[in-house]
Write a protein that holds these residues in place. Structure first.
Motif, PDB file in Angstrom:
ATOM      1  N   GLY A 296       0.792  -1.234   0.000  1.00  0.00           N
ATOM      2  CA  GLY A 296       0.000   0.000   0.000  1.00  0.00           C
ATOM      3  C   GLY A 296       0.820   1.278   0.000  1.00  0.00           C
ATOM      4  O   GLY A 296       0.270   2.372   0.090  1.00  0.00           O
ATOM      5  N   GLU A 297       2.163   1.165  -0.091  1.00  0.00           N
ATOM      6  CA  GLU A 297       3.024   2.354  -0.044  1.00  0.00           C
ATOM      7  C   GLU A 297       2.856   3.195  -1.305  1.00  0.00           C
ATOM      8  O   GLU A 297       2.881   2.675  -2.420  1.00  0.00           O
ATOM      9  N   LEU A 298       2.695   4.497  -1.128  1.00  0.00           N
ATOM     10  CA  LEU A 298       2.526   5.385  -2.285  1.00  0.00           C
ATOM     11  C   LEU A 298       3.884   5.764  -2.873  1.00  0.00           C
ATOM     12  O   LEU A 298       4.911   5.707  -2.195  1.00  0.00           O
ATOM     13  N   PRO A 299       3.899   6.137  -4.173  1.00  0.00           N
ATOM     14  CA  PRO A 299       5.173   6.367  -4.855  1.00  0.00           C
ATOM     15  C   PRO A 299       6.104   7.389  -4.191  1.00  0.00           C
ATOM     16  O   PRO A 299       7.299   7.130  -4.053  1.00  0.00           O
ATOM     17  N   ARG A 300       5.558   8.540  -3.748  1.00  0.00           N
ATOM     18  CA  ARG A 300       6.453   9.571  -3.216  1.00  0.00           C
ATOM     19  C   ARG A 300       7.119   9.164  -1.907  1.00  0.00           C
ATOM     20  O   ARG A 300       8.349   9.255  -1.777  1.00  0.00           O
ATOM     21  N   PRO A 301       6.341   8.685  -0.915  1.00  0.00           N
ATOM     22  CA  PRO A 301       7.002   8.200   0.303  1.00  0.00           C
ATOM     23  C   PRO A 301       7.919   7.006   0.044  1.00  0.00           C
ATOM     24  O   PRO A 301       8.967   6.876   0.683  1.00  0.00           O
ATOM     25  N   TYR A 302       7.561   6.172  -0.913  1.00  0.00           N
ATOM     26  CA  TYR A 302       8.432   5.034  -1.264  1.00  0.00           C
ATOM     27  C   TYR A 302       9.795   5.539  -1.751  1.00  0.00           C
ATOM     28  O   TYR A 302      10.852   5.089  -1.297  1.00  0.00           O
ATOM     29  N   CYS A 303       9.746   6.493  -2.666  1.00  0.00           N
ATOM     30  CA  CYS A 303      10.973   7.028  -3.261  1.00  0.00           C
ATOM     31  C   CYS A 303      11.852   7.688  -2.194  1.00  0.00           C
ATOM     32  O   CYS A 303      13.065   7.449  -2.139  1.00  0.00           O
ATOM     33  N   ALA A 304      11.234   8.473  -1.323  1.00  0.00           N
ATOM     34  CA  ALA A 304      11.985   9.141  -0.246  1.00  0.00           C
ATOM     35  C   ALA A 304      12.612   8.091   0.680  1.00  0.00           C
ATOM     36  O   ALA A 304      13.765   8.217   1.098  1.00  0.00           O
ATOM     37  N   ARG A 305      11.850   7.041   0.968  1.00  0.00           N
ATOM     38  CA  ARG A 305      12.369   5.980   1.841  1.00  0.00           C
ATOM     39  C   ARG A 305      13.561   5.280   1.198  1.00  0.00           C
ATOM     40  O   ARG A 305      14.560   4.980   1.858  1.00  0.00           O
ATOM     41  N   MET A 306      13.455   5.028  -0.121  1.00  0.00           N
ATOM     42  CA  MET A 306      14.557   4.361  -0.829  1.00  0.00           C
ATOM     43  C   MET A 306      15.851   5.191  -0.743  1.00  0.00           C
ATOM     44  O   MET A 306      16.922   4.658  -0.453  1.00  0.00           O
ATOM     45  N   ALA A 307      15.733   6.497  -0.999  1.00  0.00           N
ATOM     46  CA  ALA A 307      16.934   7.352  -0.977  1.00  0.00           C
ATOM     47  C   ALA A 307      17.549   7.345   0.430  1.00  0.00           C
ATOM     48  O   ALA A 307      18.770   7.249   0.589  1.00  0.00           O
ATOM     49  N   ARG A 308      16.686   7.441   1.449  1.00  0.00           N
ATOM     50  CA  ARG A 308      17.162   7.460   2.838  1.00  0.00           C
ATOM     51  C   ARG A 308      17.820   6.123   3.191  1.00  0.00           C
ATOM     52  O   ARG A 308      18.903   6.083   3.765  1.00  0.00           O
ATOM     53  N   GLU A 309      17.168   5.015   2.802  1.00  0.00           N
ATOM     54  CA  GLU A 309      17.748   3.702   3.129  1.00  0.00           C
ATOM     55  C   GLU A 309      19.074   3.494   2.414  1.00  0.00           C
ATOM     56  O   GLU A 309      20.000   2.907   2.952  1.00  0.00           O
TER      57      GLU A 309
END
Ligand code: TTP
Length: 192
Positions: free
Chosen positions: A38-51
């Motif tokens: 259920g993760e939306l694209p924008r929070p997903y992308c931000a999470r990926m960069a942070r991880e």
């Protein structure tokens, strides 16, 4: 201070060079890129960069730069296609429509992380079978989010964007320069 590019993407190295910067070292992060349920694209992308930025080891005198580019058709995240079939499916889904490309940048130095994301709207023309097949055959789609690269032959499919061209390519140079400066990196020299 040493600049570490935490990315295996040749585009990101090239875009960094546009700022006159050559990384002292490249350390590719290896993280799980599966979206959460259920993760939306924008929070997903931000999470990926942070991880990614937290996955790259850094010494005290090092600054690490990572990014993630995500293609979103509505709520749907389109990653890197596994094969030609999936790539064709992505292209046909985007054909004649607008989608969004999100690139999130994360910079880590000391105990702090600086982050920003850039959202660009991209219009793709209605694609003919010939256009799709010729693009698939070019192999250019390999390793690219959404299955296309605006900087290559697929540029001919994109009549209009609103946002940042360099962000679509993988690294928004204006925002990246600002994040590096905020983190204390002398992007334009140390003034001496
Ligand atoms: C939409 C689009 C994406 N891309 C590329 C940029 C990124 O390399 C890739 C998105 O995948 P990413 O997961 O952001 O990055 P990566 O796996 O290539 O590299 P790393 O995680 O080591 O930094 O898609 C283009 O080159 N042009 C485009 O127009």
């Amino acid at each position: 201070m040493k600049l570490i590019l935490g990315s295996g993407s040749p585009r990101r190295k090239e875009l960094l060079a546009q700022l006159g910067l050559t990384p002292d070292e490249i350390r590719s992060p290896d993280i799980n890129e599966d979206p959460l349920k259920g993760e939306l694209p924008r929070p997903y992308c931000a999470r990926m960069a942070r991880e990614k930025v937290l996955a790259v080891p850094r010494a005290e005198d090092e600054i690490v730069l990572c990014a993630d580019t995500t293609v979103a058709l509505g709520r749907r995240i389109m990653g890197k296609p596994a094969d030609e079939k999936e790539c064709a499916e992505f292209l046909l889904a985007m054909s004649g429509r607008r989608h969004k490309v999100i690139t999130a940048v994360a910079v880590a130095h000391g105990t702090q992380v600086w982050e920003q994301d850039v959202v660009t709207t991209v219009k793709m023309k209605r694609l003919s079978d010939l256009e799709v097949n010729s693009y698939l055959a070019s192999g250019d789609w390999h390793g690219k989010a959404g299955g296309y690269g605006i900087q290559g032959p697929a540029g001919a499919f994109i009549p209009w964007i609103q946002g940042s061209y360099t962000a679509v390519m993988g690294l928004p140079v204006a925002e990246t320069a600002n994040l590096l400066l905020a983190a204390g990196y002398p992007v334009y020299g140390d003034g001496s």
